[in-house]
Write a protein that holds these residues in place. Structure first.
Motif, PDB file in Angstrom:
ATOM      1  N   ARG A   1     -19.916 -16.663  43.697  1.00  0.00           N
ATOM      2  CA  ARG A   1     -20.694 -17.880  43.460  1.00  0.00           C
ATOM      3  C   ARG A   1     -22.132 -17.802  43.981  1.00  0.00           C
ATOM      4  O   ARG A   1     -22.844 -18.795  43.949  1.00  0.00           O
ATOM      5  N   TYR A   2     -22.534 -16.692  44.493  1.00  0.00           N
ATOM      6  CA  TYR A   2     -23.913 -16.592  44.972  1.00  0.00           C
ATOM      7  C   TYR A   2     -24.859 -16.358  43.795  1.00  0.00           C
ATOM      8  O   TYR A   2     -24.583 -15.544  42.905  1.00  0.00           O
ATOM      9  N   TYR A   3     -25.982 -17.047  43.817  1.00  0.00           N
ATOM     10  CA  TYR A   3     -27.038 -16.799  42.857  1.00  0.00           C
ATOM     11  C   TYR A   3     -28.196 -16.095  43.548  1.00  0.00           C
ATOM     12  O   TYR A   3     -28.410 -16.249  44.748  1.00  0.00           O
TER      13      TYR A   3
ATOM     14  N   ASP B   1     -32.432 -12.957  52.338  1.00  0.00           N
ATOM     15  CA  ASP B   1     -32.828 -14.333  52.047  1.00  0.00           C
ATOM     16  C   ASP B   1     -33.077 -14.581  50.563  1.00  0.00           C
ATOM     17  O   ASP B   1     -33.445 -15.692  50.178  1.00  0.00           O
ATOM     18  N   THR B   2     -32.891 -13.568  49.713  1.00  0.00           N
ATOM     19  CA  THR B   2     -33.008 -13.806  48.270  1.00  0.00           C
ATOM     20  C   THR B   2     -31.702 -14.356  47.692  1.00  0.00           C
ATOM     21  O   THR B   2     -31.639 -14.664  46.509  1.00  0.00           O
ATOM     22  N   LEU B   3     -30.665 -14.478  48.528  1.00  0.00           N
ATOM     23  CA  LEU B   3     -29.410 -15.090  48.093  1.00  0.00           C
ATOM     24  C   LEU B   3     -29.516 -16.606  48.182  1.00  0.00           C
ATOM     25  O   LEU B   3     -29.983 -17.161  49.175  1.00  0.00           O
ATOM     26  N   ASN B   4     -29.067 -17.278  47.135  1.00  0.00           N
ATOM     27  CA  ASN B   4     -28.945 -18.727  47.167  1.00  0.00           C
ATOM     28  C   ASN B   4     -27.498 -19.056  47.499  1.00  0.00           C
ATOM     29  O   ASN B   4     -26.612 -18.920  46.654  1.00  0.00           O
ATOM     30  N   GLU B   5     -27.250 -19.470  48.718  1.00  0.00           N
ATOM     31  CA  GLU B   5     -25.885 -19.680  49.197  1.00  0.00           C
ATOM     32  C   GLU B   5     -25.424 -21.118  49.051  1.00  0.00           C
ATOM     33  O   GLU B   5     -24.442 -21.524  49.662  1.00  0.00           O
ATOM     34  N   SER B   6     -26.110 -21.911  48.243  1.00  0.00           N
ATOM     35  CA  SER B   6     -25.799 -23.336  48.176  1.00  0.00           C
ATOM     36  C   SER B   6     -24.401 -23.610  47.632  1.00  0.00           C
ATOM     37  O   SER B   6     -23.801 -24.641  47.935  1.00  0.00           O
ATOM     38  N   ARG B   7     -23.836 -22.694  46.840  1.00  0.00           N
ATOM     39  CA  ARG B   7     -22.519 -22.934  46.246  1.00  0.00           C
ATOM     40  C   ARG B   7     -21.378 -22.336  47.069  1.00  0.00           C
ATOM     41  O   ARG B   7     -20.224 -22.532  46.749  1.00  0.00           O
TER      42      ARG B   7
ATOM     43  N   ALA C   1     -32.351 -17.892  33.567  1.00  0.00           N
ATOM     44  CA  ALA C   1     -32.496 -16.908  34.656  1.00  0.00           C
ATOM     45  C   ALA C   1     -31.379 -17.118  35.671  1.00  0.00           C
ATOM     46  O   ALA C   1     -31.602 -17.591  36.776  1.00  0.00           O
ATOM     47  N   ARG C   2     -30.176 -16.788  35.282  1.00  0.00           N
ATOM     48  CA  ARG C   2     -29.012 -17.004  36.132  1.00  0.00           C
ATOM     49  C   ARG C   2     -28.421 -15.649  36.484  1.00  0.00           C
ATOM     50  O   ARG C   2     -27.744 -15.032  35.672  1.00  0.00           O
ATOM     51  N   ILE C   3     -28.722 -15.165  37.664  1.00  0.00           N
ATOM     52  CA  ILE C   3     -28.223 -13.874  38.119  1.00  0.00           C
ATOM     53  C   ILE C   3     -27.262 -14.133  39.273  1.00  0.00           C
ATOM     54  O   ILE C   3     -27.648 -14.723  40.282  1.00  0.00           O
ATOM     55  N   THR C   4     -26.024 -13.709  39.111  1.00  0.00           N
ATOM     56  CA  THR C   4     -25.000 -13.976  40.116  1.00  0.00           C
ATOM     57  C   THR C   4     -24.617 -12.695  40.843  1.00  0.00           C
ATOM     58  O   THR C   4     -24.782 -11.588  40.330  1.00  0.00           O
ATOM     59  N   VAL C   5     -24.088 -12.880  42.040  1.00  0.00           N
ATOM     60  CA  VAL C   5     -23.621 -11.761  42.855  1.00  0.00           C
ATOM     61  C   VAL C   5     -22.169 -12.011  43.237  1.00  0.00           C
ATOM     62  O   VAL C   5     -21.823 -13.081  43.737  1.00  0.00           O
ATOM     63  N   CYS C   6     -21.329 -11.012  42.970  1.00  0.00           N
ATOM     64  CA  CYS C   6     -19.927 -11.085  43.353  1.00  0.00           C
ATOM     65  C   CYS C   6     -19.626  -9.930  44.309  1.00  0.00           C
ATOM     66  O   CYS C   6     -20.080  -8.814  44.092  1.00  0.00           O
ATOM     67  N   GLY C   7     -18.863 -10.199  45.328  1.00  0.00           N
ATOM     68  CA  GLY C   7     -18.499  -9.139  46.258  1.00  0.00           C
ATOM     69  C   GLY C   7     -18.285  -9.679  47.658  1.00  0.00           C
ATOM     70  O   GLY C   7     -18.234 -10.892  47.887  1.00  0.00           O
ATOM     71  N   LYS C   8     -18.166  -8.771  48.605  1.00  0.00           N
ATOM     72  CA  LYS C   8     -17.957  -9.154  49.995  1.00  0.00           C
ATOM     73  C   LYS C   8     -19.217  -9.804  50.551  1.00  0.00           C
ATOM     74  O   LYS C   8     -20.328  -9.339  50.314  1.00  0.00           O
ATOM     75  N   ILE C   9     -19.042 -10.872  51.308  1.00  0.00           N
ATOM     76  CA  ILE C   9     -20.181 -11.636  51.810  1.00  0.00           C
ATOM     77  C   ILE C   9     -21.107 -10.769  52.646  1.00  0.00           C
ATOM     78  O   ILE C   9     -22.326 -10.804  52.495  1.00  0.00           O
TER      79      ILE C   9
END
Length: 280
Positions: free
Chosen positions: A225-227, A207-213, A190-198
């Motif tokens: 790198r956002y999951y 808050d559904t973004l995991n910003e740890s990376r 279950a690896r869903i990534t988001v690419c784009g402008k912050i």
């Protein structure tokens, strides 16, 4: 029967849970009764809990469009309306406003939705009566000019609704046993990534973004790198649709590898990666 009578005699709690067309909302009773003579004001301000249907978990059930109810609730909170740019459901939202007996909201949607024809059809060109507690505004009549209509359109859009692209990626893997499809062992990641402008990513996914990376990255920068804290792609698609994005492209690729020296005898590991490009 005695239990029903007892329930109907009690008052509504200050915090109310609603199931609107399958979507769960939690709000204050004061919000639901903010507009006098509206449908929700009648049901929750003048009625009793025992008069309303509930779902299996005891939440009050409303058989309407659960997605559009978020805008109804926002209007009840602030007496204002902020819609995503390129919002495609204005006519349907106006029907929901009519159902919930919110003439001020319905009038604003009619005025911003298409100029004179829409206003004459919905209100005969008559000024809309302002609801108590709403800011004083002038509703466009049938002869409203195109420039006024464009101005009304802009007031409905979210102040931070910038245009741009967001790419959603999904990676999954599974193994297939020796020539027997029934032996397939799925190991979905279950690896869903988001690419784009912050700033766009945070506006849509919050808050559904995991910003740890990519911690503390400035909003004017870009990320790949956002999951997402989701297990299903449809959850991400719903958020993007609600923010006015639409899918413009997608692509997919897959690879196969073997775990041993004998390709014919070992399990095969398949890995797939798919990207969906959304634009607003």
């Amino acid at each position: 029967m005695a239990q029903t009578d007892s329930q109907s005699s009690t008052s509504f709690p200050d915090i109310v849970e609603l199931n609107v067309g399958g979507q769960v909302y939690v709000t204050r009773l004061q919000t639901l009764t903010a507009v006098p003579n509206s449908l929700l004001w009648t049901k929750f301000g003048q009625g009793s809990p025992g008069d309303l249907p509930t779902d299996s978990k005891g939440r009050f059930f409303v058989d309407r469009d659960g997605f559009l109810f978020r805008y109804i609730l926002d209007y009840l909170r602030d007496s204002e309306l902020s819609l995503p740019e390129f919002f495609k459901e204005r006519r349907r939202l106006q029907k929901e406003a009519d159902f919930f007996r919110l003439p001020g909201l319905s009038g604003r949607l009619a005025a911003a939705g298409g100029g004179g024809g829409s206003c004459a059809e919905d209100g005969g060109g008559e000024p809309e009566e302002a609801e108590p507690g709403s800011p004083v505004t002038t509703t466009a009549a049938a002869s409203t000019s195109s420039s006024s209509s464009s101005s009304s359109e802009r007031t409905l859009r979210s102040p931070g609704a910038d245009s741009g692209y967001i790419t959603v990626g999904y990676r999954g893997s599974y193994t297939i046993g020796r020539d027997i499809q029934a032996d397939a062992k799925f190991r979905r990641v279950a690896r869903i990534t988001v690419c784009g402008k912050i700033s766009l990513a945070k506006e849509v996914f919050g808050d559904t973004l995991n910003e740890s990376r990519d911690p503390d990255r400035p909003p004017d920068k870009y990320t790949s790198r956002y999951y997402l804290k989701y297990n299903f792609l449809e959850q991400a698609f719903d958020r993007l649709a609600a923010a006015g994005f639409r899918m413009v492209a997608c692509s997919s690729t897959g690879t196969c590898s073997y775990g041993g020296n004998d390709p014919a005898g070992d399990d095969r590991l398949w890995t797939s990666y798919t990207e969906y490009v959304f634009s607003r």
